[in-house]
Design an enzyme around this catalytic site. Structure first.
Site, mmCIF file in Angstrom:
data_model
loop_
_atom_site.group_PDB
_atom_site.id
_atom_site.type_symbol
_atom_site.label_atom_id
_atom_site.label_comp_id
_atom_site.label_asym_id
_atom_site.label_seq_id
_atom_site.Cartn_x
_atom_site.Cartn_y
_atom_site.Cartn_z
ATOM 1 N N TRP A 26 0.693 -0.970 0.040
ATOM 2 C CA TRP A 26 0.391 -0.095 0.017
ATOM 3 C C TRP A 26 1.374 1.349 -0.266
ATOM 4 C CZ3 TRP A 26 -2.357 2.289 4.908
ATOM 5 C CH2 TRP A 26 -3.471 2.852 4.666
ATOM 6 N N TYR A 57 -3.833 1.023 -5.284
ATOM 7 C CA TYR A 57 -2.979 1.596 -3.975
ATOM 8 C C TYR A 57 -1.828 2.764 -5.518
ATOM 9 C CZ TYR A 57 -3.437 -2.034 -0.836
ATOM 10 O OH TYR A 57 -3.971 -2.579 0.241
ATOM 11 N N HIS A 130 -11.616 -5.915 -3.054
ATOM 12 C CA HIS A 130 -10.900 -5.039 -2.147
ATOM 13 C C HIS A 130 -12.320 -5.011 -1.189
ATOM 14 C CE1 HIS A 130 -7.534 -1.960 -1.842
ATOM 15 N NE2 HIS A 130 -8.595 -2.463 -0.587
ATOM 16 N N ARG A 131 -13.505 -3.925 -1.783
ATOM 17 C CA ARG A 131 -14.458 -3.964 -0.837
ATOM 18 C C ARG A 131 -15.376 -4.274 -1.290
ATOM 19 N NH1 ARG A 131 -13.172 -1.031 3.757
ATOM 20 N NH2 ARG A 131 -11.571 -0.278 4.048
ATOM 21 N N SER A 212 -2.592 -4.128 8.039
ATOM 22 C CA SER A 212 -1.808 -3.017 9.167
ATOM 23 C C SER A 212 -2.741 -3.851 10.965
ATOM 24 C CB SER A 212 -3.644 -1.474 9.324
ATOM 25 O OG SER A 212 -2.827 -0.350 8.309
ATOM 26 N N GLY A 264 3.966 -3.711 6.303
ATOM 27 C CA GLY A 264 3.466 -2.754 5.373
ATOM 28 C C GLY A 264 4.664 -1.680 5.507
ATOM 29 N N SER A 265 5.831 -2.298 6.420
ATOM 30 C CA SER A 265 7.427 -1.041 6.294
ATOM 31 C C SER A 265 7.495 -0.647 4.932
ATOM 32 C CB SER A 265 7.990 -1.950 7.496
ATOM 33 O OG SER A 265 9.224 -0.586 7.356
ATOM 34 N N GLN A 266 8.076 0.085 4.485
ATOM 35 C CA GLN A 266 8.882 0.555 3.762
ATOM 36 C C GLN A 266 10.278 0.348 3.399
ATOM 37 O OE1 GLN A 266 7.239 1.025 0.084
ATOM 38 N NE2 GLN A 266 6.377 -0.324 1.386
ATOM 39 N N ARG A 270 13.669 -2.594 9.085
ATOM 40 C CA ARG A 270 11.581 -2.818 10.246
ATOM 41 C C ARG A 270 11.461 -4.746 8.973
ATOM 42 N NH1 ARG A 270 9.757 2.793 10.619
ATOM 43 N NH2 ARG A 270 11.702 3.630 12.012
HETATM 44 P P1 NAP Z 1 1.620 -1.540 9.513
HETATM 45 O O1 NAP Z 1 2.705 -2.367 9.475
HETATM 46 O O2 NAP Z 1 0.620 -2.091 10.320
HETATM 47 O O3 NAP Z 1 1.881 -0.402 8.879
HETATM 48 C C1 NAP Z 1 3.074 0.190 8.410
HETATM 49 C C2 NAP Z 1 3.827 1.609 8.516
HETATM 50 O O4 NAP Z 1 4.111 0.996 9.954
HETATM 51 C C3 NAP Z 1 4.695 2.112 8.292
HETATM 52 O O5 NAP Z 1 4.384 3.526 7.838
HETATM 53 C C4 NAP Z 1 6.207 1.791 8.891
HETATM 54 O O6 NAP Z 1 6.769 2.866 8.344
HETATM 55 C C5 NAP Z 1 5.303 2.002 10.675
HETATM 56 N N1 NAP Z 1 6.237 1.666 10.940
HETATM 57 C C6 NAP Z 1 6.859 0.159 11.523
HETATM 58 N N2 NAP Z 1 7.522 -0.186 12.325
HETATM 59 C C7 NAP Z 1 7.765 0.734 13.009
HETATM 60 C C8 NAP Z 1 8.389 1.958 14.044
HETATM 61 N N3 NAP Z 1 9.322 1.107 13.888
HETATM 62 N N4 NAP Z 1 8.660 3.321 13.935
HETATM 63 C C9 NAP Z 1 7.919 4.026 13.222
HETATM 64 N N5 NAP Z 1 7.236 3.514 12.275
HETATM 65 C C10 NAP Z 1 7.245 2.694 12.060
HETATM 66 O O7 NAP Z 1 0.269 -2.125 7.961
HETATM 67 P P2 NAP Z 1 -0.088 -0.778 6.932
HETATM 68 O O8 NAP Z 1 0.758 -0.665 6.520
HETATM 69 O O9 NAP Z 1 -0.879 -0.264 7.488
HETATM 70 O O10 NAP Z 1 -1.174 -2.073 6.344
HETATM 71 C C11 NAP Z 1 -0.063 -3.312 5.786
HETATM 72 C C12 NAP Z 1 -0.696 -3.470 4.102
HETATM 73 O O11 NAP Z 1 -1.780 -4.364 4.982
HETATM 74 C C13 NAP Z 1 -0.825 -2.636 3.266
HETATM 75 O O12 NAP Z 1 0.484 -3.081 2.432
HETATM 76 C C14 NAP Z 1 -1.840 -3.425 2.521
HETATM 77 O O13 NAP Z 1 -1.051 -4.253 1.165
HETATM 78 C C15 NAP Z 1 -2.871 -4.201 3.473
HETATM 79 N N6 NAP Z 1 -3.612 -2.804 3.650
HETATM 80 C C16 NAP Z 1 -5.033 -3.750 2.996
HETATM 81 C C17 NAP Z 1 -6.355 -2.628 3.194
HETATM 82 C C18 NAP Z 1 -7.271 -3.633 2.603
HETATM 83 O O14 NAP Z 1 -8.667 -2.583 2.781
HETATM 84 N N7 NAP Z 1 -7.503 -4.444 2.514
HETATM 85 C C19 NAP Z 1 -6.404 -1.784 3.846
HETATM 86 C C20 NAP Z 1 -4.889 -0.903 4.250
HETATM 87 C C21 NAP Z 1 -3.843 -1.722 4.588
HETATM 88 P P3 NAP Z 1 8.143 2.791 7.919
HETATM 89 O O15 NAP Z 1 8.100 2.523 6.367
HETATM 90 O O16 NAP Z 1 9.482 4.150 8.068
HETATM 91 O O17 NAP Z 1 8.624 1.810 8.308
#
Ligand code: NAP
Length: 300
Positions: A26, A57, A130-131, A212, A264-266, A270
């Site tokens: 995402w 996305y 997706h939804r 998430s 979802g980290s970039q 991490r």
């Molecule tokens: P997440 O892993 O809960 O959150 C990722 C975020 O956390 C990133 O911005 C990351 O920043 C930050 N983060 C992680 N570790 C950290 C740390 N130690 N300190 C500070 N920040 C930290 O997941 P998400 O990205 O929200 O979602 C994951 C995946 O779920 C998406 O890519 C997608 O595939 C899926 N998704 C699906 C839906 C849906 O409607 N089906 C909706 C949302 C998401 P950094 O990049 O800087 O590490």
């Protein structure tokens, strides 16, 4: 202490088995192929072989960017021989800004075919709605999914953000099983524990893909999270010798429905270290303590 955390690989119908942690794209909006390749190869090397994306996305809700993440991923796949074969490729269609949802036969087929083109691949391993489009009959969604599968464009079907009743309604018209549902589920989003989502997954042998798992980062930073929950996660992290975020991922993996946590980290470090969650031991008292700290009230 026996652990509830489920570290085994997950079976998804006819697809190759996948690791208990998946990698989601995402936030994967950097246009640089080398950066994207490094992130994906890091995830794969760490056992995160389910890669989750969606056609929407990259869309910025200002009207541009639809398809951008799939397009970058397609370029990474094209530039990296052998990479596609290491991935169980999951994408989603059905969000059609600004409508916002469209799973009508004509739209869904076109969306799937456009995803294939952007991804530069012949087949999508897991195609997810997706939804839910509340104004398309599930029989019509099922006919489209069936045809796409018969044509070899998709291998398996999942849904996302569907209520149990919406899953059941679609399943009633499908000749093959829905193998995944993708809800938001984490220590700060506990609704799937009680709204029937995870119960249905266990009843129907559907694998939950928890989106998430860090609450979009809140559980890592502690921002906007109950202080008692942060303190508890920190004390568990200290006990287990990991970071708070690894406890949060382990909590998701501890549910008996055996969810897959989509991180979802970039940040490559991490992404790589996410697997520390698999070494965490959480027992029943730990997970109930997390639930109670999250909700701020004791369970009855
Ligand atoms: P997440 O892993 O809960 O959150 C990722 C975020 O956390 C990133 O911005 C990351 O920043 C930050 N983060 C992680 N570790 C950290 C740390 N130690 N300190 C500070 N920040 C930290 O997941 P998400 O990205 O929200 O979602 C994951 C995946 O779920 C998406 O890519 C997608 O595939 C899926 N998704 C699906 C839906 C849906 O409607 N089906 C909706 C949302 C998401 P950094 O990049 O800087 O590490």
């Amino acid at each position: 202490m026996s652990s509830l955390v489920q570290t085994h690989s997950r079976s998804l119908g006819s697809l190759p088995t996948v690791g208990p942690i998946a990698y989601g794209l995402w936030r994967f909006t950097d246009d640089d192929v080398a950066t994207g390749r490094a992130l994906i190869e890091t995830a794969l090397d760490a056992g995160m072989n389910l890669i989750d994306t969606a056609d929407v996305y990259g869309f910025d809700w200002g009207g541009t960017g639809f398809g951008q993440v799939e397009e970058i991923l397609g370029r990474v796949l094209a530039a990296t021989p052998g990479l596609r074969d290491r991935i169980v490729l999951a994408t989603k269609g059905g969000i059609a800004p600004p409508t916002p949802y469209d799973s009508s036969p004509k739209y869904l087929r076109a969306a799937c075919e456009a995803s294939l083109t952007r991804l530069q691949t012949d087949v999508i391993d897991l195609f997810q709605i997706h939804r839910p489009d509340m104004f398309t009959h599930p029989a019509d969604v099922a006919i489209t999914l069936h045809a796409l599968r018969v044509e070899g464009k998709i291998r398996e079907v999942g849904v996302s953000n569907h209520t149990p009743a919406q899953v059941a309604a679609l399943q009633a018209h499908l000749e093959f099983p829905i193998i995944t549902n993708q809800p938001e589920f984490s220590a700060v989003q506990l609704a799937p524990l009680r709204d029937g989502t995870l119960d249905q997954c266990m009843e129907e042998r559907i694998t939950p893909l928890a989106w998430s798992p860090l609450g979009g980062g809140r559980l890592a930073t502690g921002d906007d999270v109950a202080p008692d929950l942060v303190a508890l996660l920190d004390s568990l992290a200290q006990r287990e010798g990991v970071d708070r975020s690894h406890i949060a991922i382990a909590f998701v993996l501890a549910h008996p429905s055996a969810p897959i946590a989509i991180v979802g980290s970039q940040n490559v470090d991490r992404v790589r270290s996410s697997t520390a969650a698999l070494g965490v031991t959480l027992d029943r008292a730990d997970v109930y303590a997390i639930v109670q700290a999250s909700e701020g009230v004791p369970l009855p």
